[in-house]
Scaffold this active site. Sequence first.
Site, PDB file in Angstrom:
ATOM      1  N   SER A 186       2.399  48.013 -26.502  1.00 45.49           N
ATOM      2  CA  SER A 186       3.285  47.103 -27.226  1.00 45.49           C
ATOM      3  C   SER A 186       2.442  46.162 -28.102  1.00 45.49           C
ATOM      4  CB  SER A 186       4.151  46.373 -26.182  1.00 45.49           C
ATOM      5  OG  SER A 186       5.320  45.862 -26.725  1.00 45.49           O
ATOM      6  N   ASP A 269      12.201  54.382 -26.523  1.00 43.49           N
ATOM      7  CA  ASP A 269      11.883  53.239 -27.375  1.00 43.49           C
ATOM      8  C   ASP A 269      12.923  53.193 -28.500  1.00 43.49           C
ATOM      9  OD1 ASP A 269       9.625  51.414 -26.951  1.00 43.49           O
ATOM     10  OD2 ASP A 269       8.388  53.211 -26.799  1.00 43.49           O
ATOM     11  N   HIS A 301      10.161  51.987 -22.968  1.00 39.21           N
ATOM     12  CA  HIS A 301       9.048  51.130 -23.406  1.00 39.21           C
ATOM     13  C   HIS A 301       8.171  50.671 -22.236  1.00 39.21           C
ATOM     14  CE1 HIS A 301       7.283  48.389 -26.386  1.00 39.21           C
ATOM     15  NE2 HIS A 301       7.253  47.471 -25.443  1.00 39.21           N
TER      16      HIS A 301
HETATM   17  N1  LIG Z   1       7.361  41.561 -20.975  1.00 37.61           N
HETATM   18  C1  LIG Z   1       6.941  42.543 -21.782  1.00 37.61           C
HETATM   19  C2  LIG Z   1       5.818  43.313 -21.438  1.00 37.61           C
HETATM   20  C3  LIG Z   1       5.369  44.321 -22.240  1.00 37.61           C
HETATM   21  C4  LIG Z   1       6.032  44.568 -23.415  1.00 37.61           C
HETATM   22  C5  LIG Z   1       7.134  43.838 -23.786  1.00 37.61           C
HETATM   23  C6  LIG Z   1       7.583  42.833 -22.998  1.00 37.61           C
HETATM   24  C7  LIG Z   1       8.816  42.024 -23.370  1.00 37.61           C
HETATM   25  O1  LIG Z   1       9.194  41.117 -22.704  1.00 37.61           O
HETATM   26  C8  LIG Z   1       9.552  42.395 -24.593  1.00 37.61           C
HETATM   27  C9  LIG Z   1      10.878  41.680 -24.838  1.00 37.61           C
HETATM   28  N2  LIG Z   1      10.885  40.307 -24.438  1.00 37.61           N
HETATM   29  C10 LIG Z   1      12.018  42.440 -24.164  1.00 37.61           C
HETATM   30  O2  LIG Z   1      12.845  41.844 -23.477  1.00 37.61           O
HETATM   31  O3  LIG Z   1      12.096  43.639 -24.359  1.00 37.61           O
END
Ligand SMILES: Nc1ccccc1C(=O)C[C@H](N)C(=O)O
Length: 325
Positions: A186, A269, A301
């Site tokens: 990411s 994704d 993801h």
């Molecule tokens: N904690 C993560 C760890 C790795 C990659 C993305 C996040 C995210 O929190 C992304 C975003 N805030 C989400 O709610 O998808």
Amino acid sequence: MRPSEAGLWQCKGVTRTSAVDAAMAISDVGLPGEVPWKKMSAEELESQYCPSQWGVRLRAEEALRTYSQIGIEATRRARATRKSLLHVPYGDGEGEKLDIYFPDEAAEALPFFLFFHGGYWQSGSKDESAFMVDPLTAHGVAVVIVAYDIAPKGTLDQMVDQVTRSVAFVQKRYPSNEGIYLSGHSAGAHLAAMMLLANWTKHGVMPNLKGFFLMSGVFDLEPIMYTSQNVALQLTLEDAQRNSPQLKVAQVQPVDPTCRVLVVVGQFDSPEFHRQSWEFYQTLCQGEWKASFEQLHDVDHFEIVENLTQKDNVLTQIILKTIFQ
Ligand SMILES: Nc1ccccc1C(=O)C[C@H](N)C(=O)O
């Protein structure tokens, strides 16, 4: 899904998958040179860049909680079972620390696998990100989990500089390494991709970079400016462009033409994440990079990196094959 043996590291002849086609269908709409996200409503853009909304197995909060739990447990296990050097400073800053996990056989001539965690440059830490330590150290690879100063403490430019110094540090400390492999997830994939552009002479060392594994990354930062993620990041257009490998990587030559770059995205994704990965891969191919693209079947993801705790996982196997081919 099994990676296609022949297509894995090739630029040409890779078959586009249906999800990529869907993402490309979006990008085919509009005038040449226009990008699809510019036509999206604020809500749609926010959703495209909120990975936890796109999973099929868990709801958003559960997906984030599970990701965090798996990371914490993998790190606890790694620290309990592997020889390690924890909180090693790679610079003078409080946040400039890394953890090194070693295989059982004592040696310095090892491949080193560095991981930069995700969390939109504003969450996550090395202390919950040792996902791949167990399967990789079991096969003789040293794994380094790197911390960097997330926002609002750190700016994007500072994070890129920190990550650059962490790579230089590993090369200086282990000059007889059998290759340095950079990976990230990411936002961490973005930081790893920025290392394709690094000016190593400034750091007085040429790291022995042999491969990159860029998992569900963001390579063009401009759309992020128009999402809630920018509240903490405060990116200006200049910041976003300066830190977008998508805009720069075609102009740089690989130092080592055998160095491989794998761009990998999860089936679940979002279309924007698919587009970001596919377009970055295509741009790498236009240059001299030995790039490849994989869409991992049936993973979202978060599962893309959670599954690196498993030795029989497709991506774990691709990583080991790349290191030991
Ligand atoms: N904690 C993560 C760890 C790795 C990659 C993305 C996040 C995210 O929190 C992304 C975003 N805030 C989400 O709610 O998808």
